[in-house]
Design an enzyme around this catalytic site. Structure first.
Site, PDB file in Angstrom:
ATOM      1  N   LYS A 102     -18.581  -1.418  11.873  1.00  0.00           N
ATOM      2  CA  LYS A 102     -19.825  -1.204  12.612  1.00  0.00           C
ATOM      3  C   LYS A 102     -19.804  -1.887  13.988  1.00  0.00           C
ATOM      4  CE  LYS A 102     -22.687  -0.536   8.471  1.00  0.00           C
ATOM      5  NZ  LYS A 102     -23.974  -0.886   7.810  1.00  0.00           N
TER       6      LYS A 102
ATOM      7  N   TYR B 177     -27.116   8.873   8.142  1.00  0.00           N
ATOM      8  CA  TYR B 177     -28.018   8.030   7.354  1.00  0.00           C
ATOM      9  C   TYR B 177     -29.287   8.774   6.921  1.00  0.00           C
ATOM     10  CZ  TYR B 177     -25.425   3.632   7.971  1.00  0.00           C
ATOM     11  OH  TYR B 177     -24.490   2.629   7.890  1.00  0.00           O
TER      12      TYR B 177
ATOM     13  N   PHE C 261     -36.565   0.670   8.063  1.00  0.00           N
ATOM     14  CA  PHE C 261     -35.544   0.198   9.000  1.00  0.00           C
ATOM     15  C   PHE C 261     -34.723   1.330   9.619  1.00  0.00           C
ATOM     16  CE2 PHE C 261     -33.744  -0.098   4.655  1.00  0.00           C
ATOM     17  CZ  PHE C 261     -32.612   0.695   4.787  1.00  0.00           C
TER      18      PHE C 261
ATOM     19  N   ARG D 252     -16.208  -1.311  -1.961  1.00  0.00           N
ATOM     20  CA  ARG D 252     -17.516  -1.968  -2.112  1.00  0.00           C
ATOM     21  C   ARG D 252     -17.318  -3.420  -2.537  1.00  0.00           C
ATOM     22  NH1 ARG D 252     -22.158   0.927  -0.465  1.00  0.00           N
ATOM     23  NH2 ARG D 252     -23.272  -0.675  -1.593  1.00  0.00           N
TER      24      ARG D 252
ATOM     25  N   THR E  10     -25.040  -5.860   0.555  1.00  0.00           N
ATOM     26  CA  THR E  10     -25.625  -5.393   1.818  1.00  0.00           C
ATOM     27  C   THR E  10     -26.103  -6.555   2.676  1.00  0.00           C
ATOM     28  OG1 THR E  10     -26.400  -3.442   0.602  1.00  0.00           O
ATOM     29  CG2 THR E  10     -27.353  -3.820   2.797  1.00  0.00           C
TER      30      THR E  10
ATOM     31  N   ARG F 144     -18.547  -8.905   4.382  1.00  0.00           N
ATOM     32  CA  ARG F 144     -19.899  -9.187   4.885  1.00  0.00           C
ATOM     33  C   ARG F 144     -20.210 -10.684   4.862  1.00  0.00           C
ATOM     34  NH1 ARG F 144     -22.712  -3.828   2.184  1.00  0.00           N
ATOM     35  NH2 ARG F 144     -22.683  -2.507   4.044  1.00  0.00           N
TER      36      ARG F 144
ATOM     37  N   ASN G 208     -24.207  -5.641   9.504  1.00  0.00           N
ATOM     38  CA  ASN G 208     -23.409  -6.196   8.405  1.00  0.00           C
ATOM     39  C   ASN G 208     -21.957  -5.714   8.412  1.00  0.00           C
ATOM     40  OD1 ASN G 208     -23.887  -3.636   7.532  1.00  0.00           O
ATOM     41  ND2 ASN G 208     -24.999  -4.193   5.683  1.00  0.00           N
TER      42      ASN G 208
ATOM     43  N   HIS H 231     -19.419  -0.352   6.588  1.00  0.00           N
ATOM     44  CA  HIS H 231     -20.016   0.632   5.672  1.00  0.00           C
ATOM     45  C   HIS H 231     -18.957   1.059   4.680  1.00  0.00           C
ATOM     46  CE1 HIS H 231     -21.931   4.289   4.129  1.00  0.00           C
ATOM     47  NE2 HIS H 231     -20.722   4.830   4.228  1.00  0.00           N
TER      48      HIS H 231
ATOM     49  N   GLU I 245     -19.070  12.193   3.297  1.00  0.00           N
ATOM     50  CA  GLU I 245     -18.978  11.348   4.497  1.00  0.00           C
ATOM     51  C   GLU I 245     -17.636  11.547   5.210  1.00  0.00           C
ATOM     52  OE1 GLU I 245     -19.957   7.414   3.052  1.00  0.00           O
ATOM     53  OE2 GLU I 245     -22.072   7.943   2.791  1.00  0.00           O
TER      54      GLU I 245
HETATM   55  P1  IDP Z   1     -24.986  -0.420   1.878  1.00  0.00           P
HETATM   56  O1  IDP Z   1     -24.455  -0.289   3.290  1.00  0.00           O
HETATM   57  O2  IDP Z   1     -24.627  -1.738   1.262  1.00  0.00           O
HETATM   58  O3  IDP Z   1     -24.625   0.756   1.009  1.00  0.00           O
HETATM   59  P2  IDP Z   1     -27.675   0.727   2.075  1.00  0.00           P
HETATM   60  O4  IDP Z   1     -28.825   0.348   1.218  1.00  0.00           O
HETATM   61  O5  IDP Z   1     -27.027   2.057   1.839  1.00  0.00           O
HETATM   62  O6  IDP Z   1     -26.580  -0.462   1.987  1.00  0.00           O
HETATM   63  O7  IDP Z   1     -28.180   0.639   3.587  1.00  0.00           O
HETATM   64  C1  IDP Z   1     -27.434   1.226   4.631  1.00  0.00           C
HETATM   65  C2  IDP Z   1     -27.427   0.249   5.790  1.00  0.00           C
HETATM   66  O8  IDP Z   1     -28.756   0.095   6.280  1.00  0.00           O
HETATM   67  C3  IDP Z   1     -26.988  -1.173   5.465  1.00  0.00           C
HETATM   68  O9  IDP Z   1     -25.580  -1.335   5.408  1.00  0.00           O
HETATM   69  C4  IDP Z   1     -27.611  -1.955   6.598  1.00  0.00           C
HETATM   70  O10 IDP Z   1     -26.858  -1.814   7.814  1.00  0.00           O
HETATM   71  C5  IDP Z   1     -28.950  -1.232   6.746  1.00  0.00           C
HETATM   72  N1  IDP Z   1     -30.005  -1.862   5.939  1.00  0.00           N
HETATM   73  C6  IDP Z   1     -30.154  -1.806   4.584  1.00  0.00           C
HETATM   74  N2  IDP Z   1     -31.241  -2.475   4.171  1.00  0.00           N
HETATM   75  C7  IDP Z   1     -31.816  -2.968   5.309  1.00  0.00           C
HETATM   76  C8  IDP Z   1     -32.989  -3.761   5.548  1.00  0.00           C
HETATM   77  O11 IDP Z   1     -33.736  -4.135   4.642  1.00  0.00           O
HETATM   78  N3  IDP Z   1     -33.251  -4.071   6.862  1.00  0.00           N
HETATM   79  C9  IDP Z   1     -32.458  -3.655   7.898  1.00  0.00           C
HETATM   80  N4  IDP Z   1     -31.345  -2.907   7.708  1.00  0.00           N
HETATM   81  C10 IDP Z   1     -31.029  -2.563   6.430  1.00  0.00           C
HETATM   82 MG    MG Z   2     -25.176   2.755   1.231  1.00  0.00          MG
END
Ligand code: IDP
Ligand code: MG
Length: 140
Positions: free
Chosen positions: A11, A51, A59, A87, A93, A104, A114, A117, A128
Site C-alpha cells: 500500500k 473496495y 471509512f 494473511r 487489520t 502489519r 496498514n 492487502h 482480485e
Molecule cells: P483486511 O485488509 O485485513 O482484509 P478489511 O476489513 O477487508 O481488512 O478492510 C480493508 C481495508 O480497509 C483495511 O486493510 C484497512 O486499510 C481499511 N480499514 C479497515 N477497517 C478500518 C477502520 O475501521 N478504519 C479505517 N480503515 C479501515
Molecule cells: Mg479484506
C-alpha cells in the site's frame, strides 16, 4: 494442501517509505513466490471498484483517498495455501492487534495505512487477480 494463488497490494504508506523490498522479503520468507508484480498509481475509479464490498462502511471514502495517495505494488503470490499463508504473515487489520513478526505489526502506521492487502478467500483472490492482471502477465 495445494499450491494456490493470492493477490497482494503493497500500500501507499509502504511504497512511500521504500518498503517494497522489505515486505516482499517477508512474503517470500513465508513461502510465497511472486509470480506477477507491477507498480501502479491506482485511479479513484479503480480503488472504488476494488473496495466496492466496503462501499457502505464509514471509512470507505478515506480508504479510497489513501489508496490513491501514492503508488502501490500489486502482486500475484503463489504457494501452499497462499491465501492463508499471506494473511498469516500480513497480520491483523489493526496493527495494534497484529502478532509480532507480521508485516502489519512491523510496518503499519494505522488501521487504515496498514502497509499490505491480502485476499481473504480463493474466490476473492481470483477476482482480485483478474482485476489487475491479464493471464499472460502471470508467469509461475
Ligand atoms: P483486511 O485488509 O485485513 O482484509 P478489511 O476489513 O477487508 O481488512 O478492510 C480493508 C481495508 O480497509 C483495511 O486493510 C484497512 O486499510 C481499511 N480499514 C479497515 N477497517 C478500518 C477502520 O475501521 N478504519 C479505517 N480503515 C479501515
Ligand atoms: Mg479484506
Amino acid at each position: 494442501m495445494a499450491v494456490t494463488r493470492t493477490f497482494s497490494i503493497i500500500k501507499p504508506d509502504a511504497t512511500r517509505r521504500n518498503l517494497t523490498g522489505a515486505i516482499t522479503k517477508m512474503l517470500e520468507e513465508a513461502g510465497l513466490r511472486v509470480v506477477a508484480s507491477k507498480r501502479i498509481q491506482m485511479t479513484k475509479e479503480q480503488a472504488e471498484g476494488f473496495y466496492a464490498v466496503h462501499a457502505e462502511r464509514p471509512f470507505f471514502g478515506d480508504l479510497v483517498s489513501f489508496m490513491i495517495s501514492g503508488p502501490v505494488v500489486v502482486q500475484v503470490l503463489e504457494g501452499e495455501d497462499a491465501v492463508k499463508a499471506n494473511r498469516d504473515v500480513m497480520g491483523a487489520t489493526n496493527p495494534a492487534d497484529a502478532a509480532e513478526g507480521t508485516i502489519r505489526k512491523t510496518f503499519a502506521e494505522s488501521i487504515e495505512a496498514n502497509s499490505a492487502h491480502g485476499s481473504d478467500s480463493d474466490e476473492n483472490a481470483a477476482i482480485e487477480i483478474a482485476y489487475f492482471f491479464k493471464p499472460e502477465e502471470i508467469v509461475g
